[in-house]
Every structure is written in structure tokens, then in C-alpha cells.
Design a protein around this motif. Sequence first.
Motif, PDB file in Angstrom:
ATOM      1  N   SER A 146      -5.876   3.631   2.306  1.00 46.42           N
ATOM      2  CA  SER A 146      -5.964   2.270   2.806  1.00 46.42           C
ATOM      3  C   SER A 146      -7.405   1.834   3.023  1.00 46.42           C
ATOM      4  CB  SER A 146      -5.152   2.112   4.082  1.00 46.42           C
ATOM      5  OG  SER A 146      -5.769   2.837   5.113  1.00 46.42           O
ATOM      6  N   LEU A 149      -7.933   0.444  -0.158  1.00 42.84           N
ATOM      7  CA  LEU A 149      -7.028  -0.678  -0.427  1.00 42.84           C
ATOM      8  C   LEU A 149      -7.296  -1.889   0.466  1.00 42.84           C
ATOM      9  CD1 LEU A 149      -3.645   1.227  -0.891  1.00 42.84           C
ATOM     10  CD2 LEU A 149      -5.170   0.335  -2.647  1.00 42.84           C
ATOM     11  N   GLU A 150      -7.731  -1.617   1.676  1.00 46.69           N
ATOM     12  CA  GLU A 150      -7.951  -2.730   2.603  1.00 46.69           C
ATOM     13  C   GLU A 150      -9.002  -3.690   2.085  1.00 46.69           C
ATOM     14  OE1 GLU A 150      -6.393  -3.774   5.592  1.00 46.69           O
ATOM     15  OE2 GLU A 150      -5.015  -2.358   4.661  1.00 46.69           O
ATOM     16  N   TYR A 167       3.449   0.423   3.818  1.00 44.56           N
ATOM     17  CA  TYR A 167       2.053  -0.001   3.885  1.00 44.56           C
ATOM     18  C   TYR A 167       1.901  -1.358   3.197  1.00 44.56           C
ATOM     19  CZ  TYR A 167      -2.873  -0.450   2.922  1.00 44.56           C
ATOM     20  OH  TYR A 167      -4.141  -0.945   2.850  1.00 44.56           O
ATOM     21  N   ASN A 169      -1.581  -3.954   2.473  1.00 44.87           N
ATOM     22  CA  ASN A 169      -2.981  -4.178   2.834  1.00 44.87           C
ATOM     23  C   ASN A 169      -3.184  -5.603   3.360  1.00 44.87           C
ATOM     24  OD1 ASN A 169      -2.950  -5.716   0.554  1.00 44.87           O
ATOM     25  ND2 ASN A 169      -4.742  -4.785  -0.410  1.00 44.87           N
TER      26      ASN A 169
END
Length: 791
Positions: A146, A149-150, A167, A169
Amino acid sequence: MSKAWLFVILFLLMKNQNHFEFTLAEYQEIIDFPIFLIAIINADGTFYKVNKVANPILGWEPEEVLGKPMHEFVHPDDFDETLALMTGLFLGSRGMVLDFRNRCFRKDGTYRWISWSVKAKGGKLYAMGADVTDEIEFQQELINQSIILENISEGVVIYDKNEVIVYANRAEENMFGYDHGELLGKSIKIISHPQSRDANLSLEETRKNISKTGVWEGEWQNLHKDGWTIYTSFRLSLLSLAGVDHFVCVHRNISERIAVEENFKRLSERLSHSVKVGKIGIWEWVPGSDTIVWDETTEEIYGFKKGTFPGTREAYNACLHPLEREKLWVTVENLLKKKESYVIDHRIITPDGRVRWVQGSGMALYDEHDKPYLMMGTCHDITERKQDVEDQIFLGKISDVLAASLDYKDTLSNMALASVDHFCDGCFIDQLNVDGKIERLVAIHPDAECKEILLNTKYKDESRYDGRHPLVTTLISGKTVLYRDMREYLPDQKDLLDKLNFKSVVISRLKGRESLLGTVTFFNLKDSGKNFDQRIIRLADELAYRASMALENSLLYHASQDAVRTRDQFLSIASHELKTPLTSLSLQNQIKRKQLQKKDANGFEKEAIGKMLDTDYRQLVRINRLIDDMLDISRIRGGKLYIQKEDIAFQRFLADVIDRFRPQMESLGCELTLGRCDEVQIKADSYRIEQVLVNMLTNAMKYGAGRPVKIQTQLSPGKLRVLVHDKGPGIAEEDVERIFHRFERAVRSSEVSGLGLGLYISREIMEQHNGSLTVISKLGEGSTFIMEIPL
Ligand code: ADP
């Protein structure tokens, strides 16, 4: 595996035994259930007891662990915290259960995450642990992922095989309008549009799609939290997280692109629609080459069927009107030289020989050496527009033609000639006369024999009211009609129509402000290049309107001329009529004056005076009647001819009138007989009824001089008829109705004097009584005037 499972198992066991007492062996079984690590730890931190599960989870046999200090098995990084927690438990309140996680070494040197529940009792720690390594690694992996990915702009969502989002993002959350963390634990369906087929596939189908290439890509509709549609492109693949398959979906918001695309699609649809509806043709030509490319509409405009234009310069030249060909090519040359675009109106000739007007435009594209490499342009059929302009000019000319004279036969025939020049091959005009008969005023046909036929075609009376003849239907409906099929025009006159060679016919009505005036019929011939369509219907309509105005004006003019003529004639007759008795009176007066001067006593003898007074009285009565008639006329015109009804015993009344009248008749040698007459009561104005009777008898006496006159009465239910027969000259058929009109006479005033008012006034009187006055007569056979009085 959650600890809840242990409780479920315990519960089941308890349920089976129905009581809560376990044997030692049973406890042992439960304790060694290979899920939970169970340990009892001494206060010095060494293992006092460990169950067998130490082996499957950590690889240690319980014997290898017992007596060993706990810190040997705890990951150094977690040791301090573990020790602190445990110390705290020993010191803390009794019975308190503490949950924590730490890493424990396996025998093979790796470590596992154990989630512990620990409580302290009697100087020992009782601990139960579950292996949560997979879970923690999965979370760790997610956290690692993440971080990357964030920060990407595409939305990423990961969901498990139960379609639960594990999940999403930031970009994904933002894209669909959710707050941070709001999507976690929700079904992936929350962002799927209910109408999107792909987004609602089963997991099996989704897997299948992914399995083809490893990634399933496409576009679908999604749902924003606020309910609106978001278009996304997606890439869906499988990702194993901590050994478990998960679906990873990468979304890109393409709503804007879709909107632009849809706008563009709409625009191009509109453009192509406009080009189609506006019938704009598009063409291309490589300057200097022999090839010209036309689109479908251009072919249609030039009269070619789809795909049949040969596409050569020669074929194009053949389409251009000979008078326009050179002009067009010069324009093109100029354009290429001056690098300007052009718009030009020119005529073309279609393969079937029709002349059409086209507005062509063109422009060229040039290469870096300023050499034109492509010319392209549009073309548009402007025949109708051109024709409209020409029609307006034509109508202007027609107005002049119609205004040129008040002789409507002349003007209408000039209008017909101009129409033949402009849009038709021939024309005929029929006038509806006041008597309801139709008279052909004008006929034009290129063939002299056909023109004669047309001129002499009489419209048959008997078919006039069958309502099917085009003349009649047009007169009634007022609608201009186009007949393309001659079988519909005059179905029973095929031979005549064949002879006349008619192809199509347009009929319009001629109508004045208050009366129907006739029809005008335009036609074209089978071999003619002129065609009738909606434009011709409009034109015929307009022509008929203008012709109607002109015709009505002319008819009114002629009527007013006739009225003036009749008035003058009436005045001269009236003065003559008045003058005759006045002359006679003044003559008598002069004679007596002379006799008085001469002292001629004979002239004043009783008999001579009596005779003179009789003559004077007759002349005075005559003057009186003339004046009465004239007064009645003005009363009738002003609607003031009042009737005062009273009860009349008719037999006696008639006898009195006849008695008063008889001497006058007999003095002229007219024998007057009255047939049988029963007494009957009527309600009428005696003065006016006598006026009618006297007028009938006076006429019988005047026109049937010297011949016998017979009066008859007839009684029938509801009415009384009085018939006055004379053996006079009779009345011609065409005059029978006319003589009842004002000032109308069937004799010359030189033959028999009169004003032509008596019958007009008499009929008016009878109509005021709801009765009638008619005549049956034949020339040379006497007349019978019939008055009818309702009872
Ligand atoms: P006038 O007798 O003054 O002309 P009328 O209105 O009474 O006016 O008659 C109109 C016309 O009808 C006459 O001029 C005459 O031509 C015709 N007419 C009337 N009565 C007779 C008749 N009995 N026989 C023949 N013609 C007649």
C-alpha cells in the motif's frame, strides 16, 4: 483460526456429555487439539508445561521446551515487551487475561507470530496461543504494497474470494466518493453499477476472464457513492496474498473521456445527419488527375444511382450545363492559382435530362511547395430555392398581367399563357356562373385540335352534383389537388385524356370573398420535361388566389357598371312613365284654358267635364302607382315593407277586387272570368294582397291585351292558390326567373311601358306572407301567374 473455534468445540463436547465433568483423558484430548499452543510458565520464566501442539506450530517437542526459559523462544525484538507484560500479569490483579502477540522461534530457526491470551494464577502463568503468522504477514504485505499503491493516481482495490474489499487505495476511495477506510469490509458490489454486465459477473466467470491472459482488461460502468455513474477502465488480476488468492482491480476514471467521446459521437452524428438532411454532397479531386470522387449524396444530387457515377472528368463535364461548363472550370483554375475558396451557383443536367441548380463550393490543400495536392468541396441542390425566386418573379408578372385590364377573359387568358411559359404545358379555366352552370372561359393546349376539344368540352349538368368530378370536389373542398394518375382524374374518360395526352393535372379553386367563382386547371403532357410536384401545387394555389381577386374585382366592376346602366335606364323609363300621364294632364289643362279664353261653353258641358275628370283621374292613378312602386322599392331595400295581417274572407275580397278592376279590363276588350271559388278565411295584409292581385291582373291586361283572362282558386291542405291565366305572348324560358328581379323586363319599353318593378315587389310581399309567387309560361302560349298564400 480464531479462539472462538475452541469454544465451539468445547461447547459441542459439553453438549454431548450433558454435564461439565471431563475425564483426564478427555481434557488431554482437548488440550492436544492441534490448533492452540497451551503452556504453563513458572514465575522464573521457565516452561512448566507445554501441550503437544508445540510441535506442529513451532517444531519443538514438549520435552525439549520444558524447564527452558521462555526468552530462548521469543524473538529478541519482542522479548522486552513480552517480559514486561508477563511481569505485569504476576503483579497485577488476579484473574486478568492479557492478549498480546509476539514472535516465537521455531526449531528450524524461523519464527512464527503467536497471538497469546495469558492469565496468572498461583504463581504461574497460563497461556494459550494461536499461530497468526499468515494473517500478520498478509497485513504486512498489504502495508508494504500500500505504500506504493497509496501514491499512484489509479484506483486500486483488492477483494477476496468472498468479494469483500480488503484494501482500497486513496485514489480508489476518492474516485468513488468514499472516506478513508470506508470501503474496507464492504462488498465489491458497492462500486459496481447495477446495469453493468461485466461488473456483475460471478467470481467464476471473472476468474475465467482473467485466466485467458492473466489480466482481464476492459471498460465498465461503476457507481459513485452519490449514485451517479462513473466510467472506468479496469485491469483485473489475481494476486496471492499470504498464500490466498485475491482479486486486484486497478481502476482509471474515464468518465471525462467517455463524455468527450460521446459528445464527439453526438456531434459527428449530428454533422452527418445535417449533411444528410441538408442533402450536402461531398466530393474530392486531385488537381490535374482524371479521377473525381463523389459521395452518395453528390451522386443523388446529380441524378446518379448510388455507385454509378463513372468518376471521370469527362463524366463530370457531361453533367454540367453547356452554358456553365467553362465558367465552372475557370473558377476552379482561379481558385488553384489564388489559393482562395469558391462558392458558385450553376446548372447541371441529370442523366434523365432534367435541368437542376447546384451550389458548389471548393477549396484546395497545398503541399510545402505550394502545389495543390487535393481539392475538395461540397455541393447542394438549390433548384427549389432558385425556382422559388423564379416563382416570385413569375407571380409578380402575373399580378401585372391580372391588373392590366378589367376584361377578365383577356387577363385570365394572359395568365394562362404566362403559366404555360413558366411551369405547365397547358391550362383551362372554368367559371361558375350565378345560375350554377359552368362555362369554359379559357383553354390552352399546344395542339390546336386538342385546344378546340378543350374549349368545347361542356361540363355535363347531370354529373355536376355527383360530387365525384374533380371540378366539383375542388369547388367544394377548396383544396388544390394534384392528379398524377389520369385514372383517378377522370376515370370514365380515358379516350379523351389519351387524346389530350395529359400526364398530370393540378386543379385549384377560384373563390371570391363570398362566392365560388370557378376553377383553374393546369396540366402537363406525357412527353414533357415539366413535372408537377408540391411546388406546383403551391404555385397553382397562389395563382388561383390572385386570379380569384382579379376575377372578382372584374365581376364586381361589371356588376356595378350594369347597376349604373340599369339605374340610368330606369331613370329614363321612370321619367318617361311619369311624363306620359303628366303630358296628358297638362294637355287637358291647356285645352280647357283655351276653351275658357274662347268662351267655348261646349267644353264645359257636364258630359265633357265628366270625361275629362275620368281621364285625369286615370292619369293621376297611374302617377300614384308609379310613385307607390318606387316607394315600395326603397321600403324593401331598407327592410321596411311591413305587413299588417288581418282576417280576410277571401271569396268576397277577391270578388270586390275583380269588380273594381273589371271596367278597366272590359274597356280594353278583355273578358275576365272567375272560376268557382269557395269561401275561405285567410290571415293577410289585405292592402298588400290586393296590390299583388292588381299587379297580376294589370300585367295580364297589359301583355295579353284583348284576350280573355281567367282567374282560378285552388284550395289544398294548408294553402290557397290563386292562378291568373292569360293568353298573352308568354315568357321565354330564360326570362322566367329574371322578370322577378328588380328592373328586369322581358319586353322593350317601346313595346309595352313599365318599370319592371311590379313582379319584384309582388314576390317580396308574398314572401313576407310566407307564401310565393311563380309563373308557368311558354313563349307564344300565354302565362299563368300563381300566388300561394298559407292558410
Ligand atoms: P312591368 O310590367 O312594369 O314591366 P313587372 O315586374 O310587372 O313590370 O313585369 C316584369 C316583366 O315581366 C314585364 O316587363 C314583362 O316582360 C313580363 N311579364 C309580366 N307579366 C307578363 C304576362 N302576363 N305576360 C307576358 N309577360 C309578362
